[in-house]
Write a protein that holds these residues in place. Structure first.
Motif, short mmCIF file in Angstrom:
data_model
loop_
_atom_site.label_atom_id
_atom_site.label_comp_id
_atom_site.label_asym_id
_atom_site.label_seq_id
_atom_site.Cartn_x
_atom_site.Cartn_y
_atom_site.Cartn_z
N SER A 136 0.85 -1.21 0.00
CA SER A 136 0.00 0.00 0.00
C SER A 136 0.87 1.24 0.00
CB SER A 136 -0.93 0.01 1.21
OG SER A 136 -0.19 -0.01 2.43
N GLY A 139 -1.25 4.08 -0.75
CA GLY A 139 -2.60 3.69 -0.34
C GLY A 139 -3.41 4.80 0.30
N LEU A 286 -4.87 -0.01 -6.56
CA LEU A 286 -4.83 -0.93 -5.41
C LEU A 286 -6.20 -1.56 -5.19
CD1 LEU A 286 -2.68 1.23 -2.96
CD2 LEU A 286 -2.00 -0.98 -3.93
N VAL A 300 -2.21 -6.17 4.63
CA VAL A 300 -1.61 -4.99 4.01
C VAL A 300 -0.20 -4.78 4.55
CG1 VAL A 300 -1.90 -2.53 3.57
CG2 VAL A 300 -3.92 -3.99 3.84
N SER A 305 -0.56 1.58 5.32
CA SER A 305 -1.25 0.33 5.64
C SER A 305 -2.44 0.55 6.57
CB SER A 305 -0.27 -0.67 6.25
OG SER A 305 0.38 -0.14 7.37
N MET A 308 -5.40 1.89 4.64
CA MET A 308 -5.96 0.87 3.75
C MET A 308 -6.73 -0.18 4.54
SD MET A 308 -6.43 -0.34 0.72
CE MET A 308 -5.30 0.48 -0.39
#
Length: 344
Positions: A136, A139, A286, A300, A305, A308
Motif C-alpha cells: 500500500s 494507499g 490498489l 496490508v 497500511s 488501507m
C-alpha cells in the motif's frame, strides 16, 4: 494470525511454515522467494533464491554470484507439499506475485505491483485467492496517476525547452525500473541521452530481456562537449547532490516519482521540476487489484497500511497489517556500485 496460516510474520521476514521458505526476507535465510530485484526486497546473503525467469538478469546485476533458481511465469512447483507459482506483478522487469496453495487454501503475496500498462515489463495478472497480501505504498485517495503518454509528453517538452537554452536536463529516478521506463518513454530525437554508471548495467539487463531502450552514453564517452548542454541525463537521486553533476554546468533538475503528487515534495528535494511517475499502483489501482483477487481476507504491508486496513474493514473485508522492513519506495545506495570515474 490464525493456526494454519500459509504466511506468517517472523523477525527475518514473511515466512511460509509448511513450505519452510521466506518471501522477500530482510535478514539472511536458507531459502528465499524473491518478488523482484529492488534492494528492499532482494537482499544479499540468502542460501538459495527463487525468482521469476525474467528477473534473472537484473538480480545477477544487483546481487552478483548467488544460487538462483528461476521459474517461468505461471509454472508450478511443489515444495514440502506447498504448490508455488509466480505471476506478473507489473512493477518492474521480472516482478512477480507469489501464489501459494496448500490443503485447499490459496494465498497470494503481491510484492510491489502496478496495474497500469508498462512496455518495460509483463503486465499485472490478477490471481484469484482466499488471502491476498498487498502493498500500500500509495494507499491514500490523493494518489491517482495520469496516463504515461501525458507524463512523457511533459518530460519531452521540458527537455526540449532546456536544450533550446543550452541547458542539460537531469532526470533523477531510481536506477532499476524507473530509469528504464523513462528511457523507453522519452523522445530520443530531442538530443543525446547520458546515463549514470548505476543505470548502465541495468539497461543492459533490460535490453538482454528484449526491452526496447534508446542508445545512451556514459558521460566519459561524450565527444562533443556541446552535447553536455542539451542532453537528457538519467541518474539516481543521489547523483544530483554529488560532484558528478558539475560537469553538466547550469543544468535543470527533475525528479520522477509518485511522491511528486504531493505539493512541497519537489521543493523540499531541491528539484526544479517534478514528474508524477510511479511503478506502484495508485489508490484506484490498489482497490482494483484487491477486488480482482476475490479475497475475503487482505493483509496490508508497507506504506499507508493503517488507512488501507480501515478502508477495507469498512467495506466488509477481513483486513489486517503486517509490519515489514520494505521501503515506502526504493531508496537505493546506487552510487556504491559505480566506479570513481563514473561518480567524480
Amino acid at each position: 494470525m490464525t493456526a494454519g496460516d500459509l504466511v506468517v510474520h517472523r523477525p527475518e521476514g514473511l515466512y511460509c511454515p509448511p513450505g519452510d521458505f521466506y518471501i522477500d526476507p530482510w535478514r539472511p535465510v536458507a531459502r528465499a522467494v524473491i518478488t523482484h530485484a529492488h534492494s528492499d526486497h532482494a537482499r544479499f546473503g540468502h542460501g538459495h533464491y527463487l525468482a521469476a525467469a525474467p528477473a534473472e538478469g537484473v538480480l545477477r546485476a544487483r546481487l552478483g554470484d548467488i544460487t538462483l533458481q528461476v521459474l517461468p511465469y505461471g509454472e508450478r512447483i511443489v515444495h514440502h507439499g506447498v504448490t508455488l507459482s509466480l505471476h506478473p506483478a507489473g512493477h518492474v522487469l521480472g516482478s512477480a506475485q507469489v501464489r501459494l496453495e496448500h490443503r485447499g487454501a490459496v494465498w497470494v503475496a503481491s510484492g510491489d505491483y502496478k496495474v497500469a500498462p508498462d512496455p518495460t515489463c509483463a503486465p499485472f495478472e490478477p490471481v484469484r485467492c482466499d488471502v491476498f497480501i498487498t502493498e500500500s505504498t500509495f494507499g491514500l485517495p490523493i494518489y491517482r496517476w495520469c496516463p504515461d503518454d501525458e507524463v512523457f509528453a511533459d518530460i519531452d517538452t521540458w527537455w526540449a525547452r532546456n536544450a533550446s537554452h543550452q541547458r542539460a536536463s537531469v532526470l533523477c529516478c531510481y536506477s532499476f525500473g524507473k530509469a528504464q521506463r523513462a528511457l523507453n518513454g522519452v523522445d530520443p530525437s530531442i538530443g543525446p541521452i547520458i546515463v549514470h554508471g548505476a543505470v548502465r548495467p541495468l539497461n543492459e539487463a533490460y535490453r538482454a530481456a528484449g526491452v526496447s531502450l534508446p542508445d545512451t552514453l556514459m558521460v566519459t564517452e561524450v565527444k562533443d562537449k556541446a552535447d553536455l548542454r542539451r542532453c537528457l541525463v538519467v541518474c539516481p537521486p543521489g547523483a544530483a547532490a554529488s560532484p558528478w553533476l558539475r560537469r553538466f554546468g547550469d543544468a535543470q533538475t527533475a525528479f520522477a516519482s509518485g511522491w511528486m503528487q504531493v505539493r512541497g515534495n519537489r521543493r523540499r528535494g531541491g528539484y526544479d521540476r517534478g514528474f508524477v511517475l510511479s511503478d506502484h499502483a495508485d489508490w484506484p489501482g490498489l482497490l482494483e487489484a484487491i477486488a480482482a483477487t476475490g479475497a475475503q481476507r487482505v493483509i496490508v504491508t508497507h506504506g499507508s497500511s493503517n488507512a488501507m486496513v480501515r478502508y477495507l474493514q469498512e467495506r466488509g473485508l477481513q483486513a489486517e497489517a503486517f509490519q515489514t522492513e520494505y521501503g515506502d519506495d526504493v531508496v537505493e545506495a546506487d552510487l556504491q556500485a559505480t566506479t570513481p570515474e563514473e561518480t567524480k
